[in-house]
Write a protein that holds these residues in place. Structure first.
Motif, mmCIF file in Angstrom:
data_model
loop_
_atom_site.group_PDB
_atom_site.id
_atom_site.type_symbol
_atom_site.label_atom_id
_atom_site.label_comp_id
_atom_site.label_asym_id
_atom_site.label_seq_id
_atom_site.Cartn_x
_atom_site.Cartn_y
_atom_site.Cartn_z
ATOM 1 N N GLU A 53 52.134 42.718 20.059
ATOM 2 C CA GLU A 53 52.944 43.050 21.242
ATOM 3 C C GLU A 53 54.130 43.936 20.844
ATOM 4 O O GLU A 53 54.479 44.901 21.536
ATOM 5 N N ALA A 54 54.719 43.619 19.698
ATOM 6 C CA ALA A 54 55.887 44.383 19.253
ATOM 7 C C ALA A 54 55.524 45.823 18.907
ATOM 8 O O ALA A 54 56.268 46.754 19.250
ATOM 9 N N LEU A 55 54.380 46.027 18.246
ATOM 10 C CA LEU A 55 54.015 47.383 17.815
ATOM 11 C C LEU A 55 53.903 48.323 19.004
ATOM 12 O O LEU A 55 54.343 49.485 18.950
ATOM 13 N N ALA A 56 53.331 47.850 20.084
ATOM 14 C CA ALA A 56 53.195 48.696 21.274
ATOM 15 C C ALA A 56 54.572 49.111 21.791
ATOM 16 O O ALA A 56 54.788 50.256 22.195
ATOM 17 N N LYS A 57 55.515 48.188 21.760
ATOM 18 C CA LYS A 57 56.864 48.504 22.256
ATOM 19 C C LYS A 57 57.609 49.437 21.300
ATOM 20 O O LYS A 57 58.362 50.313 21.729
ATOM 21 N N MET A 58 57.407 49.242 19.996
ATOM 22 C CA MET A 58 58.070 50.114 19.022
ATOM 23 C C MET A 58 57.648 51.566 19.202
ATOM 24 O O MET A 58 58.447 52.473 19.050
ATOM 25 N N GLN A 59 56.363 51.741 19.489
ATOM 26 C CA GLN A 59 55.863 53.103 19.701
ATOM 27 C C GLN A 59 56.517 53.740 20.909
ATOM 28 O O GLN A 59 56.871 54.918 20.892
ATOM 29 N N ALA A 60 56.679 52.948 21.958
ATOM 30 C CA ALA A 60 57.267 53.475 23.186
ATOM 31 C C ALA A 60 58.779 53.643 23.079
ATOM 32 O O ALA A 60 59.362 54.465 23.794
ATOM 33 N N LEU A 61 59.413 52.868 22.181
ATOM 34 C CA LEU A 61 60.878 52.850 22.103
ATOM 35 C C LEU A 61 61.320 53.022 20.655
ATOM 36 O O LEU A 61 61.766 52.066 20.011
ATOM 37 N N PRO A 62 61.236 54.226 20.105
ATOM 38 C CA PRO A 62 61.612 54.424 18.707
ATOM 39 C C PRO A 62 63.127 54.297 18.497
ATOM 40 O O PRO A 62 63.898 54.431 19.441
ATOM 41 N N GLY A 63 63.509 54.023 17.260
ATOM 42 C CA GLY A 63 64.933 54.048 16.904
ATOM 43 C C GLY A 63 65.673 52.738 17.112
ATOM 44 O O GLY A 63 66.886 52.688 16.928
ATOM 45 N N LEU A 64 64.981 51.672 17.471
ATOM 46 C CA LEU A 64 65.650 50.379 17.658
ATOM 47 C C LEU A 64 65.443 49.500 16.427
ATOM 48 O O LEU A 64 64.652 49.822 15.544
ATOM 49 N N GLU A 65 66.169 48.394 16.362
ATOM 50 C CA GLU A 65 66.047 47.459 15.238
ATOM 51 C C GLU A 65 65.251 46.235 15.705
ATOM 52 O O GLU A 65 65.690 45.514 16.593
ATOM 53 N N TRP A 66 64.086 46.026 15.087
ATOM 54 C CA TRP A 66 63.177 44.967 15.544
ATOM 55 C C TRP A 66 63.150 43.805 14.565
ATOM 56 O O TRP A 66 63.003 44.003 13.359
ATOM 57 N N HIS A 67 63.244 42.601 15.108
ATOM 58 C CA HIS A 67 63.200 41.369 14.319
ATOM 59 C C HIS A 67 61.965 40.574 14.716
ATOM 60 O O HIS A 67 61.758 40.317 15.906
ATOM 61 N N LEU A 68 61.194 40.153 13.731
ATOM 62 C CA LEU A 68 60.084 39.254 14.024
ATOM 63 C C LEU A 68 60.617 37.827 13.993
ATOM 64 O O LEU A 68 61.150 37.373 12.980
ATOM 65 N N ILE A 69 60.460 37.122 15.110
ATOM 66 C CA ILE A 69 60.998 35.752 15.207
ATOM 67 C C ILE A 69 59.897 34.732 15.465
ATOM 68 O O ILE A 69 60.189 33.566 15.716
ATOM 69 N N GLY A 70 58.636 35.161 15.427
ATOM 70 C CA GLY A 70 57.519 34.230 15.587
ATOM 71 C C GLY A 70 56.818 34.029 14.253
ATOM 72 O O GLY A 70 57.037 34.783 13.307
ATOM 73 N N PRO A 71 55.961 33.015 14.171
ATOM 74 C CA PRO A 71 55.237 32.749 12.920
ATOM 75 C C PRO A 71 54.385 33.933 12.504
ATOM 76 O O PRO A 71 53.865 34.653 13.352
ATOM 77 N N LEU A 72 54.267 34.134 11.192
ATOM 78 C CA LEU A 72 53.556 35.300 10.675
ATOM 79 C C LEU A 72 52.364 34.845 9.839
ATOM 80 O O LEU A 72 52.514 34.092 8.887
ATOM 81 N N GLN A 73 51.168 35.310 10.219
ATOM 82 C CA GLN A 73 49.962 35.010 9.442
ATOM 83 C C GLN A 73 49.726 36.092 8.385
ATOM 84 O O GLN A 73 50.155 37.228 8.554
ATOM 85 N N SER A 74 48.979 35.721 7.334
ATOM 86 C CA SER A 74 48.750 36.651 6.221
ATOM 87 C C SER A 74 48.145 37.971 6.675
ATOM 88 O O SER A 74 48.477 39.022 6.139
ATOM 89 N N ASN A 75 47.262 37.931 7.661
ATOM 90 C CA ASN A 75 46.592 39.179 8.045
ATOM 91 C C ASN A 75 47.486 40.118 8.851
ATOM 92 O O ASN A 75 47.081 41.215 9.201
ATOM 93 N N LYS A 76 48.721 39.679 9.153
ATOM 94 C CA LYS A 76 49.651 40.543 9.896
ATOM 95 C C LYS A 76 50.835 40.976 9.038
ATOM 96 O O LYS A 76 51.736 41.659 9.523
ATOM 97 N N THR A 77 50.849 40.596 7.753
ATOM 98 C CA THR A 77 52.043 40.906 6.958
ATOM 99 C C THR A 77 52.224 42.406 6.751
ATOM 100 O O THR A 77 53.353 42.887 6.735
ATOM 101 N N ARG A 78 51.101 43.156 6.597
ATOM 102 C CA ARG A 78 51.268 44.587 6.347
ATOM 103 C C ARG A 78 51.937 45.276 7.525
ATOM 104 O O ARG A 78 52.899 46.044 7.355
ATOM 105 N N ALA A 79 51.451 44.985 8.723
ATOM 106 C CA ALA A 79 52.053 45.601 9.912
ATOM 107 C C ALA A 79 53.521 45.183 10.036
ATOM 108 O O ALA A 79 54.384 45.995 10.386
ATOM 109 N N ALA A 80 53.805 43.927 9.733
ATOM 110 C CA ALA A 80 55.196 43.463 9.821
ATOM 111 C C ALA A 80 56.060 44.190 8.790
ATOM 112 O O ALA A 80 57.170 44.642 9.101
ATOM 113 N N ALA A 81 55.551 44.310 7.558
ATOM 114 C CA ALA A 81 56.320 44.954 6.485
ATOM 115 C C ALA A 81 56.580 46.427 6.796
ATOM 116 O O ALA A 81 57.594 46.987 6.389
ATOM 117 N N GLU A 82 55.662 47.046 7.503
ATOM 118 C CA GLU A 82 55.789 48.479 7.775
ATOM 119 C C GLU A 82 56.673 48.790 8.980
ATOM 120 O O GLU A 82 57.201 49.888 9.087
#
Ligand SMILES: *Cc1c(COP(=O)(O)O)cnc(C)c1O
Length: 218
Positions: A53-82
């Motif tokens: 959900e966050a990635l879609a919003k980041m694309q539409a709204l560049p230049g903001l500071e995004w914090h992940l506040i939900g649980p993170l599974q191993s298969n999503k760490t790369r997208a989160a790190a990037e």
């Protein structure tokens, strides 16, 4: 002034009285248009629970500071790190290690918080307070992470005691790890959390109103 701008201003006034408390606007379940209203009112830091959900919003709204506040599974760490500036929900060394390995060289280190679960009876996310030091020692060594402090999502009941437990843990570890961030408090309990020492509050509904189904916003 829109409702969102008005809510942000009112919360900003409450935070002004307690210098140094940062407002994270929790935008999960909110549309790009509503987030845009908050941006127009001056808000720059946003919290999301789901990577996709966050990635879609980041694309539409560049230049903001995004914090992940939900649980993170191993298969999503790369997208989160990037894509995120902060991950607030570190509770396993393995996930932290993957984030450090996957954080792109061109970006500053990923800011992270260790999520502490101060309610012993719960099996929810977060490390028990007595496990936080060992995890902090491991995470503190990881080259592409910057350990900034602790985060808590207390369960209902005995809220003040649980916030006190997390705050005292924060104070114990603060100097050793140069902590500067204690993230606790949401729409319904932000004043209590601030009184108990929070430096960051994560506020969703008090800014944006009720959430929509995630599927309809991203
Ligand atoms: C949804 C959420 C919030 C915001 O909750 P509100 O009650 O809408 O302010 C804060 N922190 C976390 C971890 C959340 O999941």
């Amino acid at each position: 002034m829109t409702g969102i701008a008005h809510n942000l201003q009112a919360i900003g006034k409450r935070l002004e009285r307690v210098r140094g408390v940062t407002l994270l606007a929790v935008s999960k379940g909110q549309s790009v248009e509503r987030i845009q209203e908050a941006v127009a009112a001056g808000q720059k830091a946003f919290g999301e629970n789901y990577v996709r959900e966050a990635l879609a919003k980041m694309q539409a709204l560049p230049g903001l500071e995004w914090h992940l506040i939900g649980p993170l599974q191993s298969n999503k760490t790369r997208a989160a790190a990037e894509h995120f500036a902060w991950v607030q929900t570190i509770d396993r060394e393995k996930i932290a290690r993957r984030l450090s390995e996957q954080r792109p060289e061109g970006l500053p280190p990923l800011n992270v918080l260790i999520q502490v679960n101060a309610s012993a009876e719960s099996s929810k996310s977060g490390v028990a307070p007595e496990e936080a030091l060992a995890l902090a020692e491991a995470v503190g060594q990881m080259p592409r992470l910057k350990l900034r402090g602790l985060m808590a999502i207390p369960e209902p009941g005995a809220l003040r005691e649980r916030y006190r437990t997390v705050k005292s843990l924060f104070e114990q570890l603060r100097e050793k790890f140069s902590f500067d961030t204690l993230s606790m408090g949401m729409s319904d309990d932000m004043d209590l959390a601030i009184a108990e020492g929070a430096t960051m509050v994560r506020v969703g509904t008090a800014i944006f109103g009720a959430r929509q189904d995630a599927k309809s916003v991203a």
